[in-house]
Design a protein around this motif. Sequence first.
Motif, PDB file in Angstrom:
ATOM      1  N   MET A   1      30.400  22.588  18.332  1.00 38.15           N
ATOM      2  CA  MET A   1      31.396  21.695  17.638  1.00 38.15           C
ATOM      3  C   MET A   1      32.766  21.442  18.955  1.00 38.15           C
ATOM      4  N   ALA A   2      32.865  20.151  19.382  1.00 37.56           N
ATOM      5  CA  ALA A   2      33.889  19.927  19.963  1.00 37.56           C
ATOM      6  C   ALA A   2      34.141  18.339  19.974  1.00 37.56           C
ATOM      7  N   THR A   3      35.154  17.862  20.802  1.00 33.21           N
ATOM      8  CA  THR A   3      35.510  16.494  20.987  1.00 33.21           C
ATOM      9  C   THR A   3      34.597  15.656  21.752  1.00 33.21           C
ATOM     10  N   ARG A   4      34.107  14.627  21.142  1.00 34.55           N
ATOM     11  CA  ARG A   4      33.110  13.836  22.299  1.00 34.55           C
ATOM     12  C   ARG A   4      33.414  12.350  21.741  1.00 34.55           C
ATOM     13  N   VAL A   5      32.767  11.316  22.555  1.00 32.68           N
ATOM     14  CA  VAL A   5      32.630   9.986  22.304  1.00 32.68           C
ATOM     15  C   VAL A   5      31.425   9.723  21.746  1.00 32.68           C
ATOM     16  N   LEU A   6      31.276   8.909  20.622  1.00 35.43           N
ATOM     17  CA  LEU A   6      30.005   8.529  20.233  1.00 35.43           C
ATOM     18  C   LEU A   6      29.764   6.967  20.199  1.00 35.43           C
ATOM     19  N   MET A   7      28.565   6.508  20.716  1.00 42.20           N
ATOM     20  CA  MET A   7      28.462   5.062  20.892  1.00 42.20           C
ATOM     21  C   MET A   7      27.220   4.702  20.216  1.00 42.20           C
ATOM     22  N   ILE A   8      27.400   3.834  19.155  1.00 40.35           N
ATOM     23  CA  ILE A   8      26.438   3.520  18.486  1.00 40.35           C
ATOM     24  C   ILE A   8      26.298   1.949  18.576  1.00 40.35           C
ATOM     25  N   LYS A   9      25.005   1.673  19.179  1.00 44.17           N
ATOM     26  CA  LYS A   9      24.681   0.809  19.735  1.00 44.17           C
ATOM     27  C   LYS A   9      24.220  -0.586  18.515  1.00 44.17           C
ATOM     28  N   ALA A  10      23.960  -1.862  18.894  1.00 40.96           N
ATOM     29  CA  ALA A  10      23.583  -2.782  17.887  1.00 40.96           C
ATOM     30  C   ALA A  10      22.247  -2.388  17.330  1.00 40.96           C
ATOM     31  N   ASP A  11      21.291  -1.885  18.213  1.00 42.29           N
ATOM     32  CA  ASP A  11      19.890  -1.593  17.918  1.00 42.29           C
ATOM     33  C   ASP A  11      19.670  -0.274  17.043  1.00 42.29           C
ATOM     34  N   GLY A  12      20.920   0.332  16.732  1.00 45.23           N
ATOM     35  CA  GLY A  12      21.015   1.489  16.128  1.00 45.23           C
ATOM     36  C   GLY A  12      20.881   2.938  17.045  1.00 45.23           C
ATOM     37  N   SER A  13      20.618   2.556  18.454  1.00 42.67           N
ATOM     38  CA  SER A  13      20.752   3.693  19.098  1.00 42.67           C
ATOM     39  C   SER A  13      22.252   4.354  19.312  1.00 42.67           C
ATOM     40  N   VAL A  14      22.117   5.533  19.631  1.00 41.55           N
ATOM     41  CA  VAL A  14      23.270   6.462  19.497  1.00 41.55           C
ATOM     42  C   VAL A  14      23.488   7.319  20.850  1.00 41.55           C
ATOM     43  N   LEU A  15      24.554   7.398  21.463  1.00 41.64           N
ATOM     44  CA  LEU A  15      24.759   8.265  22.592  1.00 41.64           C
ATOM     45  C   LEU A  15      25.796   9.134  22.567  1.00 41.64           C
ATOM     46  N   VAL A  16      25.966  10.096  22.786  1.00 40.61           N
ATOM     47  CA  VAL A  16      26.880  11.229  22.595  1.00 40.61           C
ATOM     48  C   VAL A  16      27.238  11.576  24.085  1.00 40.61           C
ATOM     49  N   HIS A  17      28.623  11.294  24.366  1.00 39.49           N
ATOM     50  CA  HIS A  17      28.941  11.579  25.611  1.00 39.49           C
ATOM     51  C   HIS A  17      30.490  12.349  25.749  1.00 39.49           C
ATOM     52  N   SER A  18      30.314  13.276  26.842  1.00 39.46           N
ATOM     53  CA  SER A  18      31.622  14.124  26.942  1.00 39.46           C
ATOM     54  C   SER A  18      32.314  13.554  28.104  1.00 39.46           C
TER      55      SER A  18
ATOM     56  N   GLY B   1      32.668  14.141  31.297  1.00 42.82           N
ATOM     57  CA  GLY B   1      31.986  14.253  32.517  1.00 42.82           C
ATOM     58  C   GLY B   1      30.761  14.249  32.493  1.00 42.82           C
ATOM     59  N   GLY B   2      30.131  14.700  33.583  1.00 44.30           N
ATOM     60  CA  GLY B   2      28.859  14.483  34.106  1.00 44.30           C
ATOM     61  C   GLY B   2      28.485  13.342  34.576  1.00 44.30           C
ATOM     62  N   SER B   3      27.314  12.848  34.806  1.00 45.45           N
ATOM     63  CA  SER B   3      26.933  11.444  35.271  1.00 45.45           C
ATOM     64  C   SER B   3      26.698  10.406  34.074  1.00 45.45           C
ATOM     65  N   TYR B   4      25.834   9.513  34.292  1.00 45.65           N
ATOM     66  CA  TYR B   4      25.740   8.591  33.231  1.00 45.65           C
ATOM     67  C   TYR B   4      25.141   9.075  31.974  1.00 45.65           C
ATOM     68  N   LYS B   5      24.092  10.063  32.088  1.00 49.79           N
ATOM     69  CA  LYS B   5      23.450  10.413  31.219  1.00 49.79           C
ATOM     70  C   LYS B   5      24.188  11.190  29.994  1.00 49.79           C
ATOM     71  N   PRO B   6      24.009  10.825  28.800  1.00 50.97           N
ATOM     72  CA  PRO B   6      24.548  11.374  27.701  1.00 50.97           C
ATOM     73  C   PRO B   6      24.214  12.817  27.490  1.00 50.97           C
ATOM     74  N   LEU B   7      25.182  13.595  26.823  1.00 52.48           N
ATOM     75  CA  LEU B   7      24.901  14.798  26.338  1.00 52.48           C
ATOM     76  C   LEU B   7      23.402  14.933  25.490  1.00 52.48           C
ATOM     77  N   ASN B   8      23.562  13.961  24.658  1.00 49.87           N
ATOM     78  CA  ASN B   8      22.459  13.992  23.751  1.00 49.87           C
ATOM     79  C   ASN B   8      22.442  12.366  23.444  1.00 49.87           C
ATOM     80  N   TRP B   9      21.395  11.893  22.763  1.00 49.59           N
ATOM     81  CA  TRP B   9      21.154  10.637  22.515  1.00 49.59           C
ATOM     82  C   TRP B   9      19.941  10.343  21.647  1.00 49.59           C
ATOM     83  N   MET B  10      19.787   9.153  21.044  1.00 50.64           N
ATOM     84  CA  MET B  10      18.608   8.684  20.212  1.00 50.64           C
ATOM     85  C   MET B  10      18.232   7.300  20.900  1.00 50.64           C
ATOM     86  N   SER B  11      17.009   7.373  21.297  1.00 44.46           N
ATOM     87  CA  SER B  11      16.535   5.993  21.866  1.00 44.46           C
ATOM     88  C   SER B  11      16.261   4.905  20.714  1.00 44.46           C
ATOM     89  N   PRO B  12      16.202   3.795  21.067  1.00 42.64           N
ATOM     90  CA  PRO B  12      15.871   2.904  20.007  1.00 42.64           C
ATOM     91  C   PRO B  12      14.380   2.768  19.917  1.00 42.64           C
TER      92      PRO B  12
END
Lengths: 232, 232
Positions: free
Chosen positions: B22-39, B41-52
């Motif tokens: 549990m922590a505060t993060r940014v969730l990006m939900i794209k139009a194709d249903g894919s989800v990105l979990v960003h903190s 820091g780090g580079s462009y790679k999300p902490l976790n994600w789901m590809s379309p």
Amino acid sequence: MRLVVARCQVDYAGRLTAHLPMATRVLMIKADGSVLVHSDGGSYKPLNWMSPPCTVREGQSDDGRVEWTVTAKAAKGQTPDTLRILIDEMFHDSSHNLGIDPGLQKDGVEKHLQELLAEHPATLAAGLTLVRREFPTAIGPVDLMCRDGAGLSVAVEIKRRGEIDGVEQLTRYLDLLNRDPLLTGKGAVRGIFAAQEIKPQARVLAEDRGITCAVVDYDALRGLDNVEDRLF
Amino acid sequence: MRLVVARCQVDYAGRLTAHLPMATRVLMIKADGSVLVHSDGGSYKPLNWMSPPCTVREGQSDDGRVEWTVTAKAAKGQTPDTLRILIDEMFHDSSHNLGIDPGLQKDGVEKHLQELLAEHPATLAAGLTLVRREFPTAIGPVDLMCRDGAGLSVAVEIKRRGEIDGVEQLTRYLDLLNRDPLLTGKGAVRGIFAAQEIKPQARVLAEDRGITCAVVDYDALRGLDNVEDRLF
DNA sequence: GTGTAAATTTCGAGT
DNA sequence: ACTCGAAGTTTACAC
């Protein structure tokens, strides 16, 4: 973390030159100054980005529009990286304090596959027993060093996906190991290329070199080991 | 595109098992249903994600908190992927219509380097002339096939960064090419390993195999070609 | 720090 | 659709 939705044009110059025409996108500016430009599709990779460490400077273009210039320190022998974002219209702009992330806990990668095979080497070939994991050589460690029923040494290279470079890697190890009289006493060292999936070209190359291919069933190995309690 | 800032916990199960506390993060939900979990820091790679392609279902956990379940169709021979996001508190939630992105225009990758060297092979070795680009062999095309002043065949492998696998690749080509009497008529086929930067280990391996290393100056080649007008 | 190998790689081209 | 190679790869790990 600052989140911006804007119609913008992006130009990158550095290791390559890239250009994004004017369109509406999401801009993510992280606390370390790194910037991500995302569209509403594609995978997790942004359309364009700047990796940390870098700095964002907000300025104005000739015609008075907002322009961000993101610069990174030049790596040795490289052109300095610059990302220029020209903003035509901003639809959203918000900032958030996220704090430090505790980070990701993973399970199930090659390392784990190696542990499982180290515990059950006979699933690769009948009569195989483990000598040691990460057997050291001058050019790097061999994943598993084993012995077969006849007392011959067997080097095992483990990959999640078996591709051509894995076969090359194992070949280099075998070349070296076969110069060691301690290992070749009873005969030449054999090679086993173990992976969850082996690409056709890798298989052809392996067999051409007398290397045995073994397709590994990760779930079945897990079952042998009764590791369900390791899961979250 | 939906942007959410929330204190959340994330669990992924699929090709591997991963967990984010549990922590505060940014969730990006794209139009194709894919989800990105960003903190933050780090580079462009999300902490976790789901590809379309995948779908997001909003539900409730046992204790009444919001829970998103993102599911993807199982790829053949793989465990089906699932991403579970348990939301403790939501700090921001907004949706935006981005439209389709015109996409990225790139310049400066290996292909371009190959074009430039094909036009100026003599920069690699004096007297070198081009026979053909992408010279076909049974195991893949050789980047450049050339001939030197003495009429000997020269195979050139081009990389942006010269590492050990590039040398292996060229070695495989040379092994094969040297079995062709049409090429070896005047003597064995030589190899040139050309890259903007060559790693020390790759250089050692190459020289051990009689392969010449050539460090390529991309900007200088560009200058020879007067391609400034190709830039944006 | 340097170098090497893996990645839930992603991405694109060619067959 | 599949396969193979490149990537502004990024990331983790060993020396």
